[in-house]
Design an enzyme around this catalytic site. Structure first.
Site, PDB file in Angstrom:
ATOM      1  N   ASN A   1      51.192  63.520  44.061  1.00 52.92           N
ATOM      2  CA  ASN A   1      51.925  63.059  42.912  1.00 52.92           C
ATOM      3  C   ASN A   1      52.372  64.071  41.870  1.00 52.92           C
ATOM      4  O   ASN A   1      51.362  64.513  41.112  1.00 52.92           O
ATOM      5  CB  ASN A   1      51.419  61.982  42.089  1.00 52.92           C
ATOM      6  CG  ASN A   1      52.191  61.618  41.047  1.00 52.92           C
ATOM      7  OD1 ASN A   1      53.229  61.934  40.869  1.00 52.92           O
ATOM      8  ND2 ASN A   1      51.659  60.654  40.210  1.00 52.92           N
TER       9      ASN A   1
ATOM     10  N   LYS B   1      54.341  64.665  39.718  1.00 55.52           N
ATOM     11  CA  LYS B   1      54.829  64.188  38.611  1.00 55.52           C
ATOM     12  C   LYS B   1      55.896  65.070  37.986  1.00 55.52           C
ATOM     13  O   LYS B   1      56.930  65.394  38.903  1.00 55.52           O
ATOM     14  CB  LYS B   1      53.519  64.216  37.246  1.00 55.52           C
ATOM     15  CG  LYS B   1      52.247  63.545  38.007  1.00 55.52           C
ATOM     16  CD  LYS B   1      51.221  63.534  36.834  1.00 55.52           C
ATOM     17  CE  LYS B   1      50.183  62.851  37.352  1.00 55.52           C
ATOM     18  NZ  LYS B   1      49.104  62.246  36.459  1.00 55.52           N
TER      19      LYS B   1
ATOM     20  N   HIS C   1      52.815  53.510  38.686  1.00 54.31           N
ATOM     21  CA  HIS C   1      51.625  54.357  37.963  1.00 54.31           C
ATOM     22  C   HIS C   1      51.276  54.015  36.708  1.00 54.31           C
ATOM     23  O   HIS C   1      52.350  53.598  35.877  1.00 54.31           O
ATOM     24  CB  HIS C   1      52.292  55.756  38.199  1.00 54.31           C
ATOM     25  CG  HIS C   1      51.280  56.884  37.956  1.00 54.31           C
ATOM     26  ND1 HIS C   1      50.825  57.157  36.658  1.00 54.31           N
ATOM     27  CD2 HIS C   1      50.664  57.623  38.805  1.00 54.31           C
ATOM     28  CE1 HIS C   1      49.921  58.169  36.736  1.00 54.31           C
ATOM     29  NE2 HIS C   1      49.844  58.415  38.059  1.00 54.31           N
TER      30      HIS C   1
ATOM     31  N   GLU D   1      51.075  55.921  34.182  1.00 60.24           N
ATOM     32  CA  GLU D   1      51.963  56.621  33.050  1.00 60.24           C
ATOM     33  C   GLU D   1      53.483  55.651  33.158  1.00 60.24           C
ATOM     34  O   GLU D   1      53.923  55.816  31.654  1.00 60.24           O
ATOM     35  CB  GLU D   1      52.248  58.046  33.620  1.00 60.24           C
ATOM     36  CG  GLU D   1      51.141  58.744  33.255  1.00 60.24           C
ATOM     37  CD  GLU D   1      50.831  59.912  34.398  1.00 60.24           C
ATOM     38  OE1 GLU D   1      51.644  60.369  34.797  1.00 60.24           O
ATOM     39  OE2 GLU D   1      49.722  60.385  34.416  1.00 60.24           O
TER      40      GLU D   1
ATOM     41  N   GLU E   1      43.699  53.422  40.526  1.00 59.68           N
ATOM     42  CA  GLU E   1      43.769  54.660  39.559  1.00 59.68           C
ATOM     43  C   GLU E   1      43.149  54.238  38.286  1.00 59.68           C
ATOM     44  O   GLU E   1      43.847  53.776  37.435  1.00 59.68           O
ATOM     45  CB  GLU E   1      45.204  55.216  39.716  1.00 59.68           C
ATOM     46  CG  GLU E   1      45.476  55.750  40.848  1.00 59.68           C
ATOM     47  CD  GLU E   1      46.769  56.887  40.719  1.00 59.68           C
ATOM     48  OE1 GLU E   1      46.245  58.034  41.252  1.00 59.68           O
ATOM     49  OE2 GLU E   1      47.505  56.590  39.633  1.00 59.68           O
TER      50      GLU E   1
ATOM     51  N   GLY F   1      43.992  62.734  35.334  1.00 62.18           N
ATOM     52  CA  GLY F   1      44.254  64.100  34.486  1.00 62.18           C
ATOM     53  C   GLY F   1      43.240  64.167  33.428  1.00 62.18           C
ATOM     54  O   GLY F   1      43.341  65.200  32.746  1.00 62.18           O
TER      55      GLY F   1
ATOM     56  N   SER G   1      41.705  62.302  39.292  1.00 67.31           N
ATOM     57  CA  SER G   1      40.755  63.650  39.214  1.00 67.31           C
ATOM     58  C   SER G   1      40.167  63.981  40.397  1.00 67.31           C
ATOM     59  O   SER G   1      38.948  64.615  40.618  1.00 67.31           O
ATOM     60  CB  SER G   1      39.958  63.727  37.801  1.00 67.31           C
ATOM     61  OG  SER G   1      40.453  63.598  36.911  1.00 67.31           O
TER      62      SER G   1
HETATM   63  C1  PEP Z   1      47.856  60.453  39.267  1.00 65.68           C
HETATM   64  O1  PEP Z   1      48.625  61.030  38.337  1.00 65.68           O
HETATM   65  O2  PEP Z   1      48.286  59.939  40.079  1.00 65.68           O
HETATM   66  C2  PEP Z   1      46.348  61.421  39.232  1.00 65.68           C
HETATM   67  C3  PEP Z   1      45.486  60.621  40.002  1.00 65.68           C
HETATM   68  O3  PEP Z   1      46.431  62.509  38.583  1.00 65.68           O
HETATM   69  P1  PEP Z   1      45.090  63.314  38.746  1.00 65.68           P
HETATM   70  O4  PEP Z   1      44.697  63.783  40.013  1.00 65.68           O
HETATM   71  O5  PEP Z   1      45.345  64.547  37.831  1.00 65.68           O
HETATM   72  O6  PEP Z   1      43.997  62.790  37.874  1.00 65.68           O
END
Ligand code: PEP
Length: 246
Positions: free
Chosen positions: A9, A11, A93, A95, A164, A170, A208
């Site tokens: 992803n 982003k 997601h 976000e 998630e 992040g 992460s």
């Molecule tokens: C994501 O945004 O879907 C995600 C898992 O981000 P990160 O791997 O940076 O935590």
């Protein structure tokens, strides 16, 4: 045996030049022992389609409209995504849920419109830190998944689910493999109650994931790959995570 899936992803990161370099690095490292997808920003879809054509690396988007067409300024329809050869789209997601106030039902409607046009939705669910600390993780993820299961009906088995935890996205703070597996097992049980195909469905972990923790996460019985944010922006990191999925 479920074939693992690793989806990047990106982003709202990158440029035409950096995207081309990243895609070149990902394709150069083929073959992979898992399915690999990159979910790129909308403006880079056509170039991703050209760069990845003829390879088994798939491309997708990070969101779509719940409507197929019409006066929805700024929205992107799944018909448009399909036109660009997208096989996957991330919906729900955290976000989007957080910054765009997307409800469980809107996420479910997006998943439905995607599936209707042959684009596989990667449906994200996950609890915030406050919800985890209040002991609400199970209730939150079940509520989020339930909306999608009910809206998709007999097609529910065709989605991919990504767990998630919001507190892990992040932040550099990853769920332990045991914490992630515990939630994946709950989600799998919920899916089993909804569809006989649940054991064939892929449940991804995201939050992460890095090259050095991916293998332990992917070794869990109900974790079928990952949704990767930050670490999908550097080819060598993303490739290392894909190598951990077998
Ligand atoms: C994501 O945004 O879907 C995600 C898992 O981000 P990160 O791997 O940076 O935590």
């Amino acid at each position: 045996m479920r074939r693992k899936l690793v989806a990047g992803n990106w982003k709202m990161h990158g440029s035409r030049a950096s995207s081309a370099e990243l895609l070149a690095g990902i394709t150069a490292a083929r073959p992979y022992d898992c399915d690999v997808v990159v979910c790129v920003p909308f403006p880079y879809l056509s170039e991703a389609a050209v760069a990845l054509a003829g390879s088994d690396v798939r491309w997708g988007a990070q969101d779509c409209s719940a409507f197929e067409q019409g006066a929805y300024t700024g929205e992107v329809s799944v018909l448009m995504l399909a036109d660009f050869g997208c096989r996957y789209v991330i919906v729900g997601h955290s976000e989007r849920r957080q910054y765009h106030a997307e409800s469980d039902q809107l996420v479910a409607d997006k998943a439905k419109v995607a599936l209707a046009r042959g684009v596989t939705p990667i449906v994200c669910v996950g609890e915030t830190l406050a919800q985890r600390e209040a002991g609400e993780t199970e209730a939150v993820v079940k509520r989020q998944l339930s909306a999608v299961i009910h809206t998709l009906g007999h097609c529910a088995s065709e989605m991919v689910v990504a767990y998630e935890p919001v507190w892990a996205i992040g932040t550099g703070r990853t769920a332990t493999p045991e914490q992630a597996q515990a939630v994946h097992a709950l989600l799998r049980a919920q899916l089993r109650a909804a569809t006989p195909q649940a054991d064939h469905m892929r449940l991804l972990y995201g939050g992460s994931v890095k090259a050095d923790n991916a293998a332990a996460l992917f070794a869990q019985p109900d974790i079928d790959g990952g949704l990767i944010g930050g670490a999908s922006l550097k080819a060598s990191d993303f490739v290392a995570i894909c190598r951990a999925a077998r």
